[in-house]
Design a protein around this motif. Structure first.
Motif, short mmCIF file in Angstrom:
data_model
loop_
_atom_site.label_atom_id
_atom_site.label_comp_id
_atom_site.label_asym_id
_atom_site.label_seq_id
_atom_site.Cartn_x
_atom_site.Cartn_y
_atom_site.Cartn_z
N LEU A 119 51.31 82.02 11.10
CA LEU A 119 50.95 81.05 12.11
C LEU A 119 51.91 79.86 12.05
O LEU A 119 52.17 79.33 10.97
CB LEU A 119 49.53 80.55 11.86
N PRO A 120 52.47 79.44 13.20
CA PRO A 120 53.39 78.28 13.17
C PRO A 120 52.64 76.96 13.16
O PRO A 120 52.77 76.13 14.07
CB PRO A 120 54.19 78.48 14.47
N GLY A 121 51.82 76.75 12.15
CA GLY A 121 51.06 75.52 12.02
C GLY A 121 51.84 74.47 11.24
O GLY A 121 53.07 74.46 11.25
N PRO A 122 51.16 73.57 10.54
CA PRO A 122 51.89 72.54 9.77
C PRO A 122 52.72 73.12 8.64
O PRO A 122 53.70 72.52 8.21
CB PRO A 122 50.76 71.64 9.24
N VAL A 123 52.34 74.28 8.14
CA VAL A 123 53.16 75.04 7.20
C VAL A 123 53.28 76.46 7.73
O VAL A 123 52.41 76.94 8.46
CB VAL A 123 52.58 75.05 5.77
N PHE A 124 54.38 77.14 7.37
CA PHE A 124 54.55 78.51 7.83
C PHE A 124 55.38 79.29 6.82
O PHE A 124 55.91 78.73 5.86
CB PHE A 124 55.16 78.57 9.23
N ASP A 125 55.46 80.59 7.03
CA ASP A 125 56.25 81.48 6.18
C ASP A 125 57.45 81.99 6.97
O ASP A 125 57.31 82.41 8.12
CB ASP A 125 55.41 82.68 5.71
N LEU A 126 58.62 81.98 6.33
CA LEU A 126 59.84 82.46 6.95
C LEU A 126 60.34 83.71 6.24
O LEU A 126 60.23 83.82 5.01
CB LEU A 126 60.94 81.40 6.93
N MET A 127 60.87 84.63 7.01
CA MET A 127 61.41 85.85 6.45
C MET A 127 62.85 85.62 6.00
O MET A 127 63.66 85.09 6.76
CB MET A 127 61.36 86.99 7.48
N GLU A 128 63.15 86.00 4.76
CA GLU A 128 64.50 85.82 4.25
C GLU A 128 65.45 86.84 4.87
O GLU A 128 65.07 88.00 5.09
CB GLU A 128 64.52 85.96 2.73
N ASN A 155 53.72 71.53 18.08
CA ASN A 155 52.28 71.66 17.86
C ASN A 155 51.66 70.26 17.70
O ASN A 155 51.08 69.93 16.67
CB ASN A 155 52.04 72.52 16.62
N TYR A 156 51.81 69.43 18.74
CA TYR A 156 51.52 68.01 18.61
C TYR A 156 50.09 67.72 18.15
O TYR A 156 49.87 66.85 17.32
CB TYR A 156 51.79 67.30 19.93
#
Length: 538
Positions: A119-128, A155-156
């Motif tokens: 989920l692109p919330g205040p924190v997110f996970d990125l694929m290397e 995501n204001y």
């Protein structure tokens, strides 16, 4: 300069513009709202500009060298090319136009289009991912960067979330209607929730009527041609979004560009348009349409709405206001720049906005008088040919808007609006104290940090990602060649601890890469960071 009464505008050293509109319970909302306090566009020191041009000059020279190596077969060219049997055709791919892409952008392409897996919330996970051919292609390693702080999403108000309690109605509508309509609104794709949303949007904006569309970009590009055409004049701010520019070009109207937020420039063009009329024939213009944005997404600046409305009335022009970034994000109750400046919504002829940012959904709207909306229902290409908005997306917008308006029986919406304002002013104030040059208005959640030099742009993005902070960096041609920047977007979902962590790393990276170019001095008074100082007044 043509100014509204009770508006005080100061220009100080050509670096900062102060806005101090003094409205009390104006006709817009009947509420005394807090007004924008100051807007900053500090110029970089001369040596920074010289080094920036020098950096681009060096990479350009090496680009020509690499093109020579490709021409003699010493380096492989990965760009799209015509097949051998097509060599006698008119070239489909223009070689020189791709010079910047193949020689500059490709070397730093790893800083954009990063795939995320959460989920692109205040924190997110990125694929290397890694590249074996200098960023021409990428391959995923299977690893993941977990819980990176997301400082780039629009995501204001934090409505891009997966809280099951909040999303229950969205899930119910998905079961009831499915995920797609498969038809246009004018055929058999008009659902009850579409009409419910349009009535809710009109109530929220305090206008007569509204119409919604499934794509925000198309809301501008497909509706502007329905409003103006040949024999009309469009006066467009020089920093307007591409969707506005495309819509203006598709309309066939004559386009003239005025300097950003410059009322001298706009009034001069209005006077000339009225006095001279159309080119050659000198007939009066059929329509004159002023196009502006509420918050400019690359500069973080706010439109000077009261002054533009005054000019519009004086010269009998029409006003098109794009609130893609401002609706939900500014104003005491999130109703955008009309509320922030206490401008009556009826003074804006065409109110446009999107649901892709503050509402955590997709699509856009056009709002205003009923006659305007009824006309667009039958003349807008987006209304006639585009598939109706997806039911789950429609319900997501409804639930977010009801939350903002307090119609869900809670104060969660107003809490998020206040939290966004608090985060915005706190983050901007701290960055100024550190010595960064940042653009825009103190009330704007879009925070551009100027990096200038191409090498520093790349290094900044990579350094921040190593510290598990996801940022968006922007350079030429999206910005002027000497004004590359990182664009931070604040959210109500960001906690104070998250912002402090980002600021801590920003301070370190700023020192490490020598990014603190500001020559202005700001107070480091601890009281400046008292959370109460950032709360919106009623």
């Amino acid at each position: 300069m043509f100014l509204l009464p009770n508006i005080h505008v100061n220009f100080i050293n050509s670096e900062k513009v102060h806005f101090e509109p003094k409205f009390k319970n104006g006709p817009g909302t009947g509420v005394a709202s807090r007004q924008p306090r100051q807007e900053s566009f500090e110029q970089a020191p001369m040596y920074v500009a010289v080094m920036t041009y020098l950096g681009f000059g060096i990479v350009t020279l090496f680009g020509y060298l690499r093109d020579f190596l490709r021409a003699v077969g010493l380096e492989k060219c990965h760009l799209a090319q015509e097949r051998e049997e097509q060599k006698d055709f008119v070239p489909l791919y223009q070689d020189f136009e791709n010079f910047y892409t193949r020689n500059l952008y490709m070397r730093v392409r790893d800083n954009w289009n990063r795939p995320i897996c959460s989920l692109p919330g205040p924190v997110f996970d990125l694929m290397e991912r890694v590249s074996d051919d200098y960023n021409w292609t990428f391959r995923l390693t299977g690893g993941t960067i977990h819980n990176a702080i997301n400082m780039g999403s629009y995501n204001y108000l934090g409505f891009a979330e997966n809280n099951a309690d909040f999303l229950k109605t969205v899930a119910d509508k998905t079961r009831q209607y499915g995920v797609g309509v498969g038809s246009t609104r004018q055929e058999i794709g008009n659902l009850g929730i579409h009409e419910e949303l349009e009535q809710l949007v009109a109530n929220f904006l305090r206008v007569e009527s509204s119409m919604t569309f499934g794509m925000g970009f198309a809301t501008n590009s497909m509706n502007i041609p329905a409003l103006v055409g040949k024999g009309c004049l469009i006066l467009s701010d020089e920093l307007n979004h591409t969707s506005l520019i495309l819509g203006a070009r598709l309309s066939g109207a004559l386009i003239r560009v005025f300097k950003h937020n410059n009322m001298h420039s706009l009034e001069k063009m209005l006077r000339e348009a009225i006095s001279s009329g159309q080119p050659r024939t000198h007939r009066p213009w059929k329509k004159i349409l002023i196009m502006v944005e509420g918050i400019y997404s690359m500069e973080g600046s706010l439109v000077r709405l009261p002054e533009i409305v005054a000019l519009k009335k004086k010269y009998k022009a029409y006003l098109y206001l794009d609130e893609a970034h401002s609706i939900g994000a500014v104003g005491p109750t999130g109703r955008g720049v009309t509320e922030l400046f206490n401008v009556n919504p009826s003074d804006v002829d065409v109110m446009m906005g999107t649901f892709t940012k503050s509402f955590g959904a997709a699509g856009g709207y056009i709002a205003g008088k009923k006659e305007l909306v009824d006309y667009l229902r039958s003349h807008s290409h987006s209304a006639v040919y585009a598939t109706a908005m997806s039911p789950p997306v429609t319900e997501q917008i409804i639930r977010a808007m009801k939350c903002i308006m307090g119609k869900d029986g809670s104060t969660e919406g107003i809490r998020r609006i206040h939290k966004l304002a608090e985060n915005t002013r706190y983050f901007r104030a701290r960055l100024k104290e550190m010595g960064f040059i940042i653009y825009g208005n103190d009330d704007s959640p879009v925070v551009p940090i100027l990096l200038y030099m191409p090498g520093k742009v790349v290094a900044f993005a990579r350094e921040m990602l190593e510290r598990k902070i996801g940022v968006v960096v922007v350079g030429f041609p999206a910005t002027p060649i000497t004004e590359a920047r990182a664009r931070f977007c604040l959210s109500a979902a960001h906690t104070k601890a998250m912002l402090n962590q980002v600021l801590h790393h920003m301070n370190e990276v700023g020192d490490h890469l020598c990014l603190k170019f500001s020559r202005l001095k700001y107070s480091s008074c601890p009281n400046l960071h008292d959370e109460k100082d950032f709360e919106l007044g009623s």
